[in-house]
Design a protein around this motif. Structure first.
Motif, short mmCIF file in Angstrom:
data_model
loop_
_atom_site.label_atom_id
_atom_site.label_comp_id
_atom_site.label_asym_id
_atom_site.label_seq_id
_atom_site.Cartn_x
_atom_site.Cartn_y
_atom_site.Cartn_z
N ARG A 1 0.82 -1.33 -0.20
CA ARG A 1 -0.21 -0.12 -0.01
C ARG A 1 0.80 1.33 -0.02
O ARG A 1 0.62 2.30 -0.73
CB ARG A 1 -0.93 0.10 1.24
CG ARG A 1 -2.12 -0.92 0.96
CD ARG A 1 -3.14 -0.72 2.14
NE ARG A 1 -2.63 -0.88 3.49
CZ ARG A 1 -2.70 -2.07 4.18
NH1 ARG A 1 -3.06 -2.89 3.47
NH2 ARG A 1 -1.98 -2.31 5.53
N MET A 2 2.10 1.31 0.79
CA MET A 2 2.70 2.31 0.78
C MET A 2 3.37 2.71 -0.55
O MET A 2 3.42 3.81 -0.89
CB MET A 2 4.05 2.12 1.59
CG MET A 2 3.62 2.08 3.27
SD MET A 2 4.90 1.94 4.32
CE MET A 2 5.80 3.04 4.42
N ILE A 3 3.66 1.70 -1.24
CA ILE A 3 4.37 1.84 -2.84
C ILE A 3 3.29 2.49 -3.64
O ILE A 3 3.40 3.09 -4.31
CB ILE A 3 4.95 0.31 -3.18
CG1 ILE A 3 6.17 0.03 -2.60
CG2 ILE A 3 5.11 0.34 -4.62
CD1 ILE A 3 6.50 -1.47 -2.58
N ASP A 4 2.03 1.72 -3.34
CA ASP A 4 0.78 2.18 -4.27
C ASP A 4 0.59 3.76 -4.07
O ASP A 4 0.30 4.40 -5.07
CB ASP A 4 -0.17 1.25 -4.14
CG ASP A 4 -1.47 1.70 -4.86
OD1 ASP A 4 -1.25 1.84 -6.19
OD2 ASP A 4 -2.65 1.87 -4.42
N ARG A 5 0.87 3.86 -2.64
CA ARG A 5 0.54 5.53 -2.41
C ARG A 5 1.68 6.26 -2.50
O ARG A 5 1.78 7.59 -2.18
CB ARG A 5 0.11 5.67 -1.05
CG ARG A 5 -1.09 4.97 -1.00
CD ARG A 5 -1.97 5.29 0.84
NE ARG A 5 -0.90 5.51 1.80
CZ ARG A 5 -0.68 4.53 2.74
NH1 ARG A 5 -1.34 3.55 2.93
NH2 ARG A 5 0.40 5.03 3.52
N ASN A 6 2.82 5.79 -3.30
CA ASN A 6 4.00 6.58 -3.42
C ASN A 6 4.58 7.39 -2.36
O ASN A 6 5.00 8.60 -2.38
CB ASN A 6 3.58 7.89 -4.60
CG ASN A 6 4.98 7.99 -5.18
OD1 ASN A 6 5.80 7.32 -5.11
ND2 ASN A 6 5.09 9.31 -6.08
N VAL A 7 4.97 6.55 -0.97
CA VAL A 7 5.30 6.99 -0.01
C VAL A 7 6.82 7.09 0.07
O VAL A 7 7.49 6.43 -0.75
CB VAL A 7 4.73 5.95 1.37
CG1 VAL A 7 5.42 6.24 2.51
CG2 VAL A 7 3.30 5.99 1.52
N TYR A 8 7.21 7.95 0.78
CA TYR A 8 8.72 8.23 0.88
C TYR A 8 9.43 7.10 0.89
O TYR A 8 9.30 6.22 1.74
CB TYR A 8 9.09 9.30 1.94
CG TYR A 8 10.37 9.81 1.96
CD1 TYR A 8 10.96 10.42 0.98
CD2 TYR A 8 11.09 9.36 3.13
CE1 TYR A 8 12.33 10.91 1.20
CE2 TYR A 8 12.48 10.04 3.35
CZ TYR A 8 13.11 10.61 2.32
OH TYR A 8 14.25 11.08 2.41
#
Length: 115
Positions: free
Chosen positions: A53-60
């Motif tokens: 999910r973090m990757i999908d949301r383009n997290v730092y």
């Protein structure tokens, strides 16, 4: 009446070696260990989904890497727990029964783990 270890084929002996008396003789590990490992793996599965999910949301990137490190650490912890159980049950039992294949099998397993 059940078979004794000397009257079992190697697969039957492998299944029996990790199981405690009174438990399913077709199992490879005690019920408590299996529950513990399954609970840990479920938590790790949740962590992996969180990283996705973090990757999908383009997290730092650094935050993602930190979470990935936590997942790897959790997997290593599960591996250590299973390895400890394996040594104390299956490996020790097969050494006591003078099974010549256990050392090579165990060394192969350790080699795979430390890559």
């Amino acid at each position: 009446m059940g078979k004794t270890a000397e009257h079992m084929n190697p697969i039957e002996q492998k299944k029996m070696c990790c199981v405690e008396e009174g438990e399913d003789p077709n199992a490879y590990m005690p019920d408590e260990l299996q529950r513990n490992l399954m609970n840990r793996m479920s938590r790790i599965e949740g962590q992996v989904k969180g990283v996705k999910r973090m990757i999908d949301r383009n997290v730092y990137c650094d935050d993602i890497l930190t979470q990935m490190s936590a997942v790897q650490s959790a997997l290593h912890s599960v591996s250590r727990l299973l390895l400890e159980s394996h040594i104390n049950t299956c490996v020790m039992d097969r050494l006591e029964n003078k099974d010549p294949e256990i050392v090579e099998e165990f060394m192969t397993t350790i080699s795979k783990m430390i890559k």
